[in-house]
Design an enzyme around this catalytic site. Structure first.
Site, mmCIF file in Angstrom:
data_model
loop_
_atom_site.group_PDB
_atom_site.id
_atom_site.type_symbol
_atom_site.label_atom_id
_atom_site.label_comp_id
_atom_site.label_asym_id
_atom_site.label_seq_id
_atom_site.Cartn_x
_atom_site.Cartn_y
_atom_site.Cartn_z
ATOM 1 C CG ASN A 9 -2.625 22.051 -135.141
ATOM 2 O OD1 ASN A 9 -3.223 21.257 -135.707
ATOM 3 N ND2 ASN A 9 -1.706 20.660 -134.571
ATOM 4 C CD1 TRP A 10 -7.012 26.908 -137.357
ATOM 5 C CD2 TRP A 10 -8.274 26.284 -138.595
ATOM 6 N NE1 TRP A 10 -6.473 28.231 -137.712
ATOM 7 C CE2 TRP A 10 -7.377 28.383 -138.757
ATOM 8 C CE3 TRP A 10 -9.040 26.428 -139.424
ATOM 9 C CZ2 TRP A 10 -7.881 28.981 -139.428
ATOM 10 C CZ3 TRP A 10 -9.852 27.222 -140.338
ATOM 11 C CH2 TRP A 10 -9.194 28.454 -140.033
ATOM 12 C CE LYS A 11 -4.810 20.005 -131.308
ATOM 13 N NZ LYS A 11 -3.715 19.804 -130.272
ATOM 14 C CG HIS A 94 -0.088 16.769 -133.289
ATOM 15 N ND1 HIS A 94 -0.702 15.637 -132.470
ATOM 16 C CD2 HIS A 94 0.307 18.246 -133.218
ATOM 17 C CE1 HIS A 94 -0.823 16.993 -132.035
ATOM 18 N NE2 HIS A 94 -0.167 18.045 -132.079
ATOM 19 C CD GLU A 96 -4.039 16.066 -130.559
ATOM 20 O OE1 GLU A 96 -4.162 16.484 -131.806
ATOM 21 O OE2 GLU A 96 -4.242 16.709 -129.808
ATOM 22 C CD GLU A 166 2.629 20.038 -130.510
ATOM 23 O OE1 GLU A 166 2.455 21.490 -130.851
ATOM 24 O OE2 GLU A 166 2.578 19.634 -131.566
ATOM 25 N N GLY A 172 -2.968 20.386 -125.125
ATOM 26 C CA GLY A 172 -4.393 19.883 -125.022
ATOM 27 C C GLY A 172 -4.717 20.292 -123.245
ATOM 28 C CB SER A 212 -0.539 24.418 -122.437
ATOM 29 O OG SER A 212 -1.548 23.230 -122.537
ATOM 30 N N GLY A 233 -2.127 25.090 -130.481
ATOM 31 C CA GLY A 233 -3.263 24.445 -130.993
ATOM 32 C C GLY A 233 -4.826 25.090 -130.249
ATOM 33 N N GLY A 234 -5.049 24.599 -129.041
ATOM 34 C CA GLY A 234 -6.349 25.777 -128.723
ATOM 35 C C GLY A 234 -6.373 27.141 -129.333
HETATM 36 P P1 PGA Z 1 -2.272 22.634 -127.263
HETATM 37 O O1 PGA Z 1 -2.243 22.385 -128.928
HETATM 38 O O2 PGA Z 1 -1.960 24.551 -128.006
HETATM 39 O O3 PGA Z 1 -4.321 22.956 -127.924
HETATM 40 O O4 PGA Z 1 -1.914 22.141 -126.116
HETATM 41 C C1 PGA Z 1 -0.344 22.107 -129.694
HETATM 42 C C2 PGA Z 1 -1.023 20.558 -130.292
HETATM 43 O O5 PGA Z 1 -1.100 20.409 -130.117
HETATM 44 O O6 PGA Z 1 0.186 21.576 -131.378
#
Ligand code: PGA
Length: 248
Positions: A9-11, A94, A96, A166, A172, A212, A233-234
């Site tokens: 997930n590049w966000k 998601h 977010e 999640e 994050g 994470s 994500g990250g």
């Molecule tokens: P993260 O994000 O790996 O940076 O914790 C995961 C996500 O939001 O899908």
């Protein structure tokens, strides 16, 4: 046997040219024999990344979609628009989006229906907050989120979906759930699918862990019984994504 899925997930990161460069370097190194590898990129990067990965087996995903087919929804994107550009996966609900854009469980349900209707593989996100975990209502919360997301979805469509567990407190933050916490939550979700749709359907559906995930913890997490890969994500916009997909 459920084939694993590792979705990045590049966000809101990377311009089209940066994304295309990164994807072109990384995609050929990803081993997709044991896991489906997916880049979920910003809308504006879709065309450039599609071109960059076209000779590989890496899948292309979006991070959201709208549940209507067209109309006066300024700033929104339809399933057909995504499909036409070669997108085959879409993240739905998601945390977010739920937190910053007030996305509700009802909207998640509508988006899930639309994604399935269009032939997209939805990656439906659920997860508890820290307070919910501390109050011991994680299982109830996950069951509620999944139940509403899947309202009206017939059994035969369920294995075409992917569910991502999640925990919000792990996203994050560098604070990863333990293998056991992640397994327990994914097992709660699979148990609910068994109750709603029967064992065969539940056993055929991929459930991911996200929060994470990195090259050091991925292998052990993905080896747990009910964890069929990850939503990353990250670490998905770093070269270490190769290690997470390839499993070493
Ligand atoms: P993260 O994000 O790996 O940076 O914790 C995961 C996500 O939001 O899908």
């Amino acid at each position: 046997m459920r084939k694993k899925v590792v979705a990045g997930n590049w966000k809101m990161n990377m311009t089209p040219s940066d994304g295309a460069k990164f994807a072109a370097e990384l995609a050929p190194k990803l081993n997709t024999d044991n896991a489906e590898a997916v880049f979920c990129v910003p809308y504006t990067d879709i065309a450039a990344v599609a071109e960059a990965i076209k000779e590989t087996n890496v899948g292309l995903g979006a991070q959201n979609l709208h549940y209507e087919d067209k109309g006066a929804f300024t700033g929104e994107i339809t399933a057909a628009m995504l499909m036409e550009l070669g997108v085959r996966y879409v993240i739905i609900g998601h945390s977010e989006r739920r937190e910053y854009y007030a996305e509700t469980d009802e909207a998640v349900n509508k988006k899930l229906k639309k994604a399935l209707e269009a032939g997209l593989t939805p990656i439906v996100c659920v997860g508890e907050s820290l307070i919910q975990r501390e109050q011991n209502i994680t299982a109830d919360w996950l069951r509620m989120q999944v139940r509403i997301a899947f309202l009206g979805i017939p059994a035969e469509a369920v294995p075409k979906t992917v569910i991502a567990y999640e925990p919000i407190w792990a996203i994050g933050t560098g604070k990863v759930a333990t293998n056991e916490q992640a397994q327990e939550a994914c097992a709660v979700i699979r148990q609910l699918l068994t109750e709603l749709y029967g064992k065969e359907t539940a056993e055929a559906t991929r459930i991911l862990y996200g929060g994470s995930v990195n090259a050091d913890n991925a292998k052990a997490l993905f080896a747990m019984d009910d964890i069929d890969g990850g939503l990353v994500g990250g670490a998905s916009i770093k070269p270490e994504f190769e290690k997470i997909v390839n499993g070493y």
